[in-house]
Scaffold this motif. Structure first.
Motif: not given
Length: 322
Positions: A278-279, A251-252, A53-55, A231-232
């Protein structure tokens, strides 16, 4: 126009002070609830849990800084992972080439998003909502809704760890932190980075200074696609499989991380490091509540409350600045 954007850079660390204090407060609270929370192993686990999620949040931050939004990021990430996995296992491509193909697919989706936003003048929300569904359908069709296993070691090496003292740190975590450092430098110290802020602040004024907003936006969406591709790879490395059902909530989660980190949904204001904070806030809350034995449904509830508070703060700040 670049000058006001540069001025913003000097103010942004103050804007990030709130999220940073919130992160510290959460860490202090959870450390009083469970003695394992502040252990090196658990903190390293939090970083590994948020690295995907961070990336994604890096690419999402770039888009939101231009007053856009990208709802397709999670599904594009999942498609990239399936392409990498199946190209390496079924087509027998060298892992490096399979990874490059996956990155190419995610960058292509970024290009499509950018062209529809800049050339067709469609709202970013509608464009990325559409490409989100397209990416999901392609992922399911191409994978047959089946998980891809038996991946070569080169695709999962970023999921491995190395020791620092008694703590195991993930290679993927290091990559995430390096990417944040690189993008922080680019946004702060380069003309291209200042153009991103300028477009978000006032697109028409930016155009009048001789900067092409469409070119900036197109570059931002393509770069965002590349970050979704990275991220993948991190997602594949962490799970050890190509999962067609990945990306359902990323995404959210990424938008939540960006908003919690202080980046304005109105564009032109934000600090990339804030998105990392935030992450981490989301990761710390989920990890801490799990250690406390709190049901996952309450973790989602807390995350929803946090993002509403962050957006409300952004809205009030935007109104007072007008």
């Amino acid at each position: 126009m670049p000058l006001p954007a540069m001025t913003l850079h000097h103010k942004l660390p103050l804007a990030t002070l709130g999220p940073l204090l919130a992160l510290l407060a959460a860490c202090i609270f959870f450390s009083t609830q469970n003695e394992r929370f502040l252990s090196g192993g658990n903190l390293s686990l939090v970083l590994q849990q948020v690295m995907v999620v961070g990336v994604i949040a890096i690419g999402q931050t770039l888009v939101i800084l231009t007053a856009g939004i990208d709802l397709s990021c999670g599904m594009v990430m999942a498609l990239g992972g399936i392409v990498m996995s199946k190209f390496a296992t079924e087509l027998g491509l060298p892992p490096a080439l399979a990874i490059a193909c996956g990155l190419g697919v995610t960058a292509l989706f970024g290009l499509v998003n950018g062209l529809l936003v800049t050339k067709v003048r469609l709202p970013a929300f509608i464009v990325t909502l559409g490409t989100m569904n397209i990416a999901f359908a392609i992922t399911q069709l191409y994978s047959g809704s089946q998980t891809v296993t038996g991946l070569p070691d080169a695709l999962t090496v970023l999921g491995d760890t190395f020791g620092i003292g008694s703590t195991q740190v993930g290679y993927g975590t290091v990559l995430m932190l390096l990417l944040y450092g690189l993008v922080w430098f680019a946004l702060r110290e380069t003309a291209a980075g200042r153009h991103v802020y300028a477009v978000g602040n006032n697109r028409e004024a930016t155009r009048l200074t001789g900067i092409s907003p469409d070119r900036v936006l197109l570059g931002v969406y393509v770069l965002a696609g590349l970050f979704y591709g990275v991220a993948s790879l991190l997602s594949v490395a962490r799970t050890g499989v190509g999962d067609p059902n990945a990306g359902q909530t990323e995404n959210l989660d990424a938008i939540t991380a960006v908003v919690l980190g202080g980046t304005s949904l109105f564009g032109g204001r934000g600090w990339i490091v804030g998105s990392l904070i935030g992450a981490l806030i989301v990761g710390v809350f989920r990890n801490g509540l799990t250690l406390m034995g709190v049901s996952s449904i309450y973790q989602i509830l807390v995350t929803g409350i946090l993002v509403i508070l962050a957006v409300a703060t952004d809205q009030l700040s935007h109104r007072s600045a007008r």
